[in-house]
Design a protein around this motif. Sequence first.
Motif, PDB file in Angstrom:
ATOM      1  N   ALA A 109      25.261 -30.575 -22.778  1.00  0.00           N
ATOM      2  CA  ALA A 109      25.262 -30.557 -24.246  1.00  0.00           C
ATOM      3  C   ALA A 109      24.873 -31.936 -24.767  1.00  0.00           C
ATOM      4  N   GLY A 110      23.588 -32.127 -25.035  1.00  0.00           N
ATOM      5  CA  GLY A 110      23.126 -33.416 -25.555  1.00  0.00           C
ATOM      6  C   GLY A 110      22.600 -34.322 -24.465  1.00  0.00           C
ATOM      7  N   TYR A 111      22.207 -35.526 -24.875  1.00  0.00           N
ATOM      8  CA  TYR A 111      21.654 -36.489 -23.919  1.00  0.00           C
ATOM      9  C   TYR A 111      22.745 -37.000 -22.984  1.00  0.00           C
ATOM     10  N   ASP A 112      22.331 -37.469 -21.818  1.00  0.00           N
ATOM     11  CA  ASP A 112      23.292 -37.988 -20.845  1.00  0.00           C
ATOM     12  C   ASP A 112      23.657 -39.429 -21.206  1.00  0.00           C
ATOM     13  N   LEU A 113      24.469 -39.550 -22.241  1.00  0.00           N
ATOM     14  CA  LEU A 113      24.858 -40.882 -22.712  1.00  0.00           C
ATOM     15  C   LEU A 113      25.741 -41.592 -21.697  1.00  0.00           C
ATOM     16  N   THR A 114      26.504 -40.812 -20.941  1.00  0.00           N
ATOM     17  CA  THR A 114      27.369 -41.419 -19.929  1.00  0.00           C
ATOM     18  C   THR A 114      26.541 -42.306 -19.004  1.00  0.00           C
ATOM     19  N   ARG A 115      25.452 -41.745 -18.507  1.00  0.00           N
ATOM     20  CA  ARG A 115      24.609 -42.497 -17.577  1.00  0.00           C
ATOM     21  C   ARG A 115      23.860 -43.633 -18.251  1.00  0.00           C
ATOM     22  N   ASP A 168      19.526 -46.567 -16.886  1.00  0.00           N
ATOM     23  CA  ASP A 168      19.222 -45.331 -16.164  1.00  0.00           C
ATOM     24  C   ASP A 168      18.363 -44.423 -17.062  1.00  0.00           C
ATOM     25  N   LEU A 169      17.099 -44.787 -17.189  1.00  0.00           N
ATOM     26  CA  LEU A 169      16.197 -44.022 -18.052  1.00  0.00           C
ATOM     27  C   LEU A 169      15.924 -42.638 -17.477  1.00  0.00           C
ATOM     28  N   THR A 170      15.970 -42.534 -16.161  1.00  0.00           N
ATOM     29  CA  THR A 170      15.740 -41.234 -15.526  1.00  0.00           C
ATOM     30  C   THR A 170      16.698 -40.200 -16.102  1.00  0.00           C
ATOM     31  N   ARG A 171      17.982 -40.557 -16.129  1.00  0.00           N
ATOM     32  CA  ARG A 171      18.993 -39.627 -16.623  1.00  0.00           C
ATOM     33  C   ARG A 171      18.905 -39.418 -18.126  1.00  0.00           C
ATOM     34  N   LEU A 172      18.297 -40.361 -18.824  1.00  0.00           N
ATOM     35  CA  LEU A 172      18.129 -40.171 -20.261  1.00  0.00           C
ATOM     36  C   LEU A 172      17.122 -39.051 -20.518  1.00  0.00           C
ATOM     37  N   PHE A 173      16.053 -39.002 -19.727  1.00  0.00           N
ATOM     38  CA  PHE A 173      15.039 -37.967 -19.936  1.00  0.00           C
ATOM     39  C   PHE A 173      15.458 -36.631 -19.328  1.00  0.00           C
ATOM     40  N   VAL A 174      16.135 -36.666 -18.183  1.00  0.00           N
ATOM     41  CA  VAL A 174      16.604 -35.415 -17.585  1.00  0.00           C
ATOM     42  C   VAL A 174      17.612 -34.768 -18.540  1.00  0.00           C
ATOM     43  N   GLY A 175      17.371 -33.533 -18.889  1.00  0.00           N
ATOM     44  CA  GLY A 175      18.275 -32.827 -19.797  1.00  0.00           C
ATOM     45  C   GLY A 175      17.967 -33.054 -21.267  1.00  0.00           C
ATOM     46  N   SER A 176      16.889 -33.784 -21.589  1.00  0.00           N
ATOM     47  CA  SER A 176      16.619 -34.078 -23.004  1.00  0.00           C
ATOM     48  C   SER A 176      15.723 -33.008 -23.639  1.00  0.00           C
ATOM     49  N   GLU A 177      15.412 -31.957 -22.897  1.00  0.00           N
ATOM     50  CA  GLU A 177      14.772 -30.754 -23.446  1.00  0.00           C
ATOM     51  C   GLU A 177      13.487 -31.051 -24.219  1.00  0.00           C
ATOM     52  N   GLY A 178      12.703 -31.975 -23.698  1.00  0.00           N
ATOM     53  CA  GLY A 178      11.406 -32.247 -24.306  1.00  0.00           C
ATOM     54  C   GLY A 178      11.471 -32.954 -25.644  1.00  0.00           C
TER      55      GLY A 178
END
Lengths: 456, 456
Positions: free
Chosen positions: A188-194, B191-201
Amino acid sequence: MTVDVVQALSRLLSAESLVTDPDVLQAHRNDQAEWAPAGMPCALARPATTSEVRAVLDVARTLRVPVVARGAGSGLSGGANASDGCIVLSLLRMNRVLEVDRRGMLAVVQPGALNAAVKAAAAEHGLWYAPDPASWEFSTIGGNLATNAGGLCCVKYGVTGDAVLGLEVVLADGSVVRTGGRTVKNVAGYDLTRLFVGSEGTLGIITEATLRLRPRPPKATTLLAAFPTLVGAGKAVCDIMGTTRPSLLELMDRTTVRAVEAWKPMGLDVEAAALLLARSDAGGAQGEEEVGVMAAACERAGATFVMNTADEAEGELLMGARRFAYPALEQQGATLLDDVGVPLSRIPELLAAVEHIAAQRGVRIGTFGHAGDGNMHPTVVFDRNDLDAMTRAKQAFDDILHAALDLGGTITGEHGVGSLKRGFLPAQLGSESLHLHRTLKQALDPLGILNPGKLL
Amino acid sequence: MTVDVVQALSRLLSAESLVTDPDVLQAHRNDQAEWAPAGMPCALARPATTSEVRAVLDVARTLRVPVVARGAGSGLSGGANASDGCIVLSLLRMNRVLEVDRRGMLAVVQPGALNAAVKAAAAEHGLWYAPDPASWEFSTIGGNLATNAGGLCCVKYGVTGDAVLGLEVVLADGSVVRTGGRTVKNVAGYDLTRLFVGSEGTLGIITEATLRLRPRPPKATTLLAAFPTLVGAGKAVCDIMGTTRPSLLELMDRTTVRAVEAWKPMGLDVEAAALLLARSDAGGAQGEEEVGVMAAACERAGATFVMNTADEAEGELLMGARRFAYPALEQQGATLLDDVGVPLSRIPELLAAVEHIAAQRGVRIGTFGHAGDGNMHPTVVFDRNDLDAMTRAKQAFDDILHAALDLGGTITGEHGVGSLKRGFLPAQLGSESLHLHRTLKQALDPLGILNPGKLL
């Protein structure tokens, strides 16, 4: 200015939460990094609550003062080093394990809690907090989170970030954000944790963490193997990682082994080019089977000696060799501990490059580390009283970073960029990524009050 | 406007990369979500290269046109649904597995590659790409990355994001950024990878991914258990997760089991409140030992029936029951598949809440899912031709989201927010986190051209 800052802080913090004693400030200037620059803080804030953390950021924002967060100060990259006139924000008083949910398999902790305290609290409920940086007995969870600390068990169980379900973070603008939650899966949302994990205090101050716990693994079986060549050891690492799941896979080169033998003689093979230490925690027959697979891989790769033991005390004895690696090298002089990572297949090339650098710069370098993750710690040993030796040591340290980058690797696998490696980050990231980093930093901390001069 | 956009695209893209045929556009409006709104695109771009992706974003930026990226269109939250006048950006032509590095244990792939193709390429080198969303045979890696897709094996091996080492991403401003790298551990920068993963485009278009591969696990031992109460099944889940490491731990409630039996009779216990399916892939004796531990946990929790098998074919037969869960429910009417997560300890409460909602709204709800991760798929079954039933189904769907939030859970564990659950995100995140999401979105996509109206 200093007077203003201290006055403003004293209005918002309890007496216990604010320290200006010069000796105490002096003791809070540095982490454990060699040669990373450190300034003189104007105040030490020791908040006891999230509200007090917020108050510190409010003062910093209003008066444009840098805030440098720190835990135990055991960092190795200068990430917690003070800048001149900054407020050092120690999280050590926020050190409680707030909750262990046995059935939910999680713990809620404050950032100042020691990693060891979290492990202990989990163990009381028959559970395990996996992340185990070498500093686990004296480093804080907050510091572990700030650097996304690794360790030995991450080859099987992941790094600190892999054990975080959610965070509470105070942002530069004073808002308090909750990221993630208490569920294992959550999109649910961006992975802010990471985003906050590994950001070294430059994007926000972590004031609470929800950590994932695991069942305690079965007893481990431990393997020791000696190799006549670095290439052979590297081949064994690839073979082991490609066929089974070690819970630990560590390497020590000859220089390191000799340092250990010189300090704590254990009868290790000082002629071997490298030793590998591996473990399986699969338990029982499967543990022995996994170690059997590892032993076979070592033999195929030309190991001259392979032994293993399911006896825990004996296993711990073998592990002692690895644990003594860094302190043994420290016995031989001042040290510059590096922390580079390369793709698994390129470990032999990294080790060869380090040998070459040692010869070329005329310095001694002992290399050890987390071979199963390609994360190695070449450690330059030098005479602190010899200026020329210091210069060559620093050059060798830099050469190692370049070598890792040339091999498609990273300048830091688990210690962080801090101020020590800041100059090397652009070479690794490239201009587009660096620009994106700056965009994010600007968006979250437009005044640049959070740990300026670190990481970026 | 449409003419401008198509003209601008045609100047920059090859003829093959641009489609305006209304029938084709019609076929690219939707993903598989029920009731998520979808507009009509003005063009379909099918880039073959990163440069062409960049060209599409250049046009979008210049003309302020939304870009909606899509893979196979198998998403379940409307995340890939078109908005009116948008450019749909299909990554299906960028579908190559560029590299499998056996010793480095990684694969470099384009976003349009099917998950199944990556698994197959890894298997050719004796390796395994772990993430296994139910759609793995027909969904793309790009879609898996965009939603941070889960699956069955993540209870032991993590979600899609846990298997990503690095990305190439085209940003809204047209820059091409590389995140992460080829090393397992890497803390150089955010951790930019995790920022884009799950960001639904919504933050960038992923054009390449470096994925972590693993050794293939040993053969699995499979367990089936039947419980007279939901509470008993929930207790068994907690016990199993607290003591051992299943490679899969799935639950089906009575409604689901009955749907399976009605469609594909297998002799399952249709009186049981819930069935659990579990696996150990520890292999050999240890696999049997782990399954023994699981069986004991089930018996302690009051299971009326427990059986297990190390025979792979028989194990697959048992797994069939779980695989048939959703298609079996689909046989009974239109379905609204939900995707909520709760802390492990609260699964029984979630299941009870779902039963209550079904009774209250007068709808049938079959619940199944990834119990070991607390990620469940309550599926509302209704008559599409009955307007009142549709309304009640939608109400029940929403009630389930509220129930998950009330239990400290998440509105989506693995399917994403898309447009379907966008209205619920604020309730989960809270205003501070939502504001931070918007700050990040604004920083990376100031013109709002990337998948507007999704996620946020």
